[in-house]
Scaffold this active site. Sequence first.
Site, short mmCIF file in Angstrom:
data_model
loop_
_atom_site.label_atom_id
_atom_site.label_comp_id
_atom_site.label_asym_id
_atom_site.label_seq_id
_atom_site.Cartn_x
_atom_site.Cartn_y
_atom_site.Cartn_z
NE ARG A 1 -2.89 0.46 3.35
CZ ARG A 1 -2.13 0.56 4.46
NH1 ARG A 1 -1.30 1.58 4.62
NH2 ARG A 1 -2.19 -0.37 5.38
CE1 TYR B 1 -16.19 12.47 -15.15
CE2 TYR B 1 -15.70 12.38 -12.82
CZ TYR B 1 -16.09 11.76 -13.98
OH TYR B 1 -16.38 10.43 -13.97
CG ASP C 1 -9.48 17.07 -14.36
OD1 ASP C 1 -8.83 16.46 -15.23
OD2 ASP C 1 -10.50 16.61 -13.82
CE LYS D 1 -12.54 8.99 -17.67
NZ LYS D 1 -12.80 10.23 -16.94
C1 PLP Z 1 -13.21 10.64 -15.65
C2 PLP Z 1 -12.78 11.97 -15.15
C3 PLP Z 1 -12.49 12.17 -13.79
C4 PLP Z 1 -12.65 11.07 -12.75
O1 PLP Z 1 -11.79 10.02 -12.97
P1 PLP Z 1 -12.12 8.47 -12.60
O2 PLP Z 1 -10.89 7.78 -13.06
O3 PLP Z 1 -13.36 8.09 -13.34
O4 PLP Z 1 -12.33 8.42 -11.13
C5 PLP Z 1 -12.06 13.43 -13.39
N1 PLP Z 1 -11.95 14.44 -14.28
C6 PLP Z 1 -12.26 14.30 -15.59
C7 PLP Z 1 -12.14 15.46 -16.50
C8 PLP Z 1 -12.69 13.06 -16.06
O5 PLP Z 1 -13.01 12.93 -17.35
#
Ligand code: PLP
Length: 393
Positions: free
Chosen positions: A54, A106, A178, A203
């Site tokens: 961890r 998001y 982000d 993504k």
């Molecule tokens: C998908 C996404 C998140 C969250 O990420 P997860 O891996 O689904 O927890 C945060 N910000 C953006 C812009 C996203 O597309």
Amino acid sequence: MTRDKWHDACFETRAIHAGQDPDPTTGAVITPIYQTSTFVQEAVGVHKGYEYARTDNPTRTALQMALASLEGGAWSLAYASGLAATQNLFYLLAPGDHVLLSDDAYGGTYRLVARVIGRYGIDFGLVDMSDLDAVRAAIRPTTKLVWVETPTNPYLKVVDIRGVVDLLADHPARLVVDNTFASPYLQQPLAHGADFVLHSTTKYLGGHSDVVGGAVIGNNPEVFETLKFHQNAAGAVPSPFDCWLTLRGIKTLAVRMDRHSANARAVAGFLQQHEAVERVFYPGLPDHPGYEVAARQMRDFSGMVSFTTRSGYEAAAEVVGRTKVFQLAESLGGVESLIEHPGRMTHASVAGTGAEVEETLVRLSVGIEHEADLIADLRQALNAAVALAVPAD
Ligand SMILES: *Cc1c(COP(=O)(O)O)cnc(C)c1O
């Protein structure tokens, strides 16, 4: 946190090598999946830097070094999801602190702020971050984090990162960007003065829709110690296999992003010409309000395109139901093209918050298939929507 020896190499080269030296014990060219929960100690406290998985795992270390290198940061921490990474940044806050968030952040970020950390005495505000005067007016003395997404989801608004950095020059608030929609290949927020970069590696970084993960990248060594403490203390860490899959995706990030961007540009141009389409949202279109800022702070415009249909929800539902190459699904950033209806899918949780999206809105994650197949698929679906709008005699 030692400087990687690939520091001076180009992006494409670092994506393949940074943090990913051949395995020292066997010479394996690819970073092994260290599928172990614990590590033997020669004597009490005498070990090779790993004690319990961890806290640290060598496959995760490789991923973290690669991500730090690609974003130009001193350090990176990887998590079990993008939202786990987001939550870890929120552990920097205390009751009474205020978070300022993009009004089209998001949906999961919004939900975490409004419905989870809000219960612990942390206040938040929403603002259109593409309007710097509005951002200035919304910052409070208690604001500790400003949370920017650019391009935003699902309207692909562009936020001037340097502009927000300048606004915060005399304010203690830290700026998080982000960077999920752009990826580090197209945009590097730390170079524009942001304090942290947040990724859902699920993504574009992972890139193949086969793993969920997240990361935070930054430069400040003290904040690293605090976040590292919380990464271990709260425990939302990625598995070795998930780290390995993400690393495998990262190796091809540059070539994928070039193709995603080229295909999205072609798709956006096609959509602008189609009679069933009302408006197209793509920062690479010269008439997009954020085009100039995007051209300045991004290498290219990425693979996300949204549009509204002319004739109501039925037309939008018809289009998302009829495409075949574009598969109807949430998420984005994989090699395969996806289509979705934000109002009823990804953004259903913002209903009633004032951040709702139009019901004629359709969002595309343009993949790396051949452009001709993508356009033909959208054409047949949009033509069906036009037929729907023509009243029968
Ligand atoms: C998908 C996404 C998140 C969250 O990420 P997860 O891996 O689904 O927890 C945060 N910000 C953006 C812009 C996203 O597309």
